[in-house]
Design a protein around this motif. Structure first.
Motif, PDB file in Angstrom:
ATOM      1  N   VAL A   3       0.765  -1.084  -0.002  1.00 56.44           N
ATOM      2  CA  VAL A   3       0.054   0.199  -0.137  1.00 56.44           C
ATOM      3  C   VAL A   3       0.911   1.286   0.103  1.00 56.44           C
ATOM      4  O   VAL A   3       1.742   1.510   0.670  1.00 56.44           O
ATOM      5  CB  VAL A   3      -0.898  -0.164   1.060  1.00 56.44           C
ATOM      6  CG1 VAL A   3      -1.868   1.253   1.054  1.00 56.44           C
ATOM      7  CG2 VAL A   3      -1.822  -1.180   1.275  1.00 56.44           C
ATOM      8  N   TYR A   5       0.765   5.608   0.036  1.00 56.64           N
ATOM      9  CA  TYR A   5      -0.124   6.662  -0.055  1.00 56.64           C
ATOM     10  C   TYR A   5       0.538   7.904  -0.619  1.00 56.64           C
ATOM     11  O   TYR A   5       1.725   8.475  -0.229  1.00 56.64           O
ATOM     12  CB  TYR A   5      -0.556   7.239   1.519  1.00 56.64           C
ATOM     13  CG  TYR A   5      -0.739   5.836   2.369  1.00 56.64           C
ATOM     14  CD1 TYR A   5      -2.198   5.281   2.230  1.00 56.64           C
ATOM     15  CD2 TYR A   5       0.091   4.982   3.005  1.00 56.64           C
ATOM     16  CE1 TYR A   5      -2.567   4.237   3.024  1.00 56.64           C
ATOM     17  CE2 TYR A   5      -0.214   3.943   3.566  1.00 56.64           C
ATOM     18  CZ  TYR A   5      -1.645   3.652   3.657  1.00 56.64           C
ATOM     19  OH  TYR A   5      -2.092   2.419   4.197  1.00 56.64           O
ATOM     20  N   GLN A  46      -8.450   5.637  -4.896  1.00 60.44           N
ATOM     21  CA  GLN A  46      -7.919   4.464  -4.944  1.00 60.44           C
ATOM     22  C   GLN A  46      -7.484   3.716  -6.143  1.00 60.44           C
ATOM     23  O   GLN A  46      -8.307   3.555  -7.113  1.00 60.44           O
ATOM     24  CB  GLN A  46      -8.441   3.439  -4.109  1.00 60.44           C
ATOM     25  CG  GLN A  46      -8.014   2.122  -3.899  1.00 60.44           C
ATOM     26  CD  GLN A  46      -8.855   1.495  -3.113  1.00 60.44           C
ATOM     27  OE1 GLN A  46      -9.969   1.330  -3.145  1.00 60.44           O
ATOM     28  NE2 GLN A  46      -8.198   0.470  -2.325  1.00 60.44           N
ATOM     29  N   CYS A  48      -5.696   0.037  -7.741  1.00 67.33           N
ATOM     30  CA  CYS A  48      -5.204  -1.131  -7.455  1.00 67.33           C
ATOM     31  C   CYS A  48      -4.559  -1.855  -8.365  1.00 67.33           C
ATOM     32  O   CYS A  48      -5.411  -1.867  -9.485  1.00 67.33           O
ATOM     33  CB  CYS A  48      -6.133  -2.112  -6.575  1.00 67.33           C
ATOM     34  SG  CYS A  48      -6.480  -1.376  -5.053  1.00 67.33           S
ATOM     35  N   CYS A  57      -1.679  -1.414  -3.841  1.00 68.41           N
ATOM     36  CA  CYS A  57      -2.798  -0.528  -4.074  1.00 68.41           C
ATOM     37  C   CYS A  57      -2.168   0.994  -3.595  1.00 68.41           C
ATOM     38  O   CYS A  57      -1.161   1.104  -2.824  1.00 68.41           O
ATOM     39  CB  CYS A  57      -3.626  -0.689  -2.783  1.00 68.41           C
ATOM     40  SG  CYS A  57      -4.727  -2.016  -3.347  1.00 68.41           S
ATOM     41  N   TYR A  59      -3.211   5.075  -2.832  1.00 72.97           N
ATOM     42  CA  TYR A  59      -4.098   6.075  -2.386  1.00 72.97           C
ATOM     43  C   TYR A  59      -3.513   7.360  -2.903  1.00 72.97           C
ATOM     44  O   TYR A  59      -2.412   7.848  -2.544  1.00 72.97           O
ATOM     45  CB  TYR A  59      -4.369   5.958  -0.914  1.00 72.97           C
ATOM     46  CG  TYR A  59      -5.337   4.770  -0.444  1.00 72.97           C
ATOM     47  CD1 TYR A  59      -6.597   4.717  -0.596  1.00 72.97           C
ATOM     48  CD2 TYR A  59      -4.495   3.789  -0.238  1.00 72.97           C
ATOM     49  CE1 TYR A  59      -7.290   3.389  -0.398  1.00 72.97           C
ATOM     50  CE2 TYR A  59      -5.272   2.458   0.337  1.00 72.97           C
ATOM     51  CZ  TYR A  59      -6.650   2.398   0.027  1.00 72.97           C
ATOM     52  OH  TYR A  59      -7.244   1.184   0.321  1.00 72.97           O
TER      53      TYR A  59
END
Length: 173
Positions: A3, A5, A46, A48, A57, A59
């Motif tokens: 993930v 960000y 988002q 993915c 993923c 964000y």
């Protein structure tokens, strides 16, 4: 699952650049967002990607306008996916273990589609022929098709008599 960000250094409106944020910073931004009114919130989309079985993923902070476009498209995809749940798609040429052969051979809706299409083509040709024959020909056909066979001639004669009278009156003026 990885993930990432991405948040703006300054702000989207000020033209800030995106940078990678830590999980703690992300959690702090999300907590602050919950208490803010909608017009002051920060917006994220988002994205993915399935990379050989590993889900990656991201964000990504964005403007409200970009978020609204993304959210709208995301909602459409979600609703289509929900609507498709429980629906099984079968090929028409799949074998049916009967003497009929394929699924298409066993399915019948009681409508002769070929005859229906030929009827539509013939009706279109008839309408074209009637309109070139007389200006009121198609109207007569429509009245007959509507079940007004007995009234058709009187309706048309009254209508065309009025038109003829109007044309004559305009001519005399």
């Amino acid at each position: 699952m990885k993930v990432t960000y991405l948040v703006y250094e300054v702000s989207a409106a000020a033209g800030g650049k995106l940078r990678v944020a830590t999980k703690e910073e992300w959690n702090r931004i999300m907590e602050q967002n919950r208490d803010l009114p909608r017009e002051m919130r920060r917006f994220f989309i988002q994205d993915c990607i399935d990379d050989c079985g590993n889900l990656d993923c991201m964000y990504i902070e964005t403007t409200k306008a970009e978020y609204d476009k993304w959210h709208s498209a995301h909602q459409v995809r979600y609703k289509k996916r929900k609507d498709a749940e429980g629906i099984v798609t079968l090929s028409g040429d799949i074998s049916t273990q009967t003497e009929d052969g394929t699924l298409l051979d066993t399915m019948h809706d009681g409508i002769n589609w070929e005859e229906l299409m030929i009827d539509c083509i013939r009706m279109k040709e008839l309408r074209e022929a009637l309109s070139t024959w007389r200006s009121w020909g198609v109207e007569m056909l429509d009245l007959y098709m509507a079940g007004m066979k007995m009234k058709a001639s009187s309706v048309l004669s009254e209508k065309w008599k009025r038109r003829k009278n109007k044309a004559l009156c305009q001519e005399l003026r």
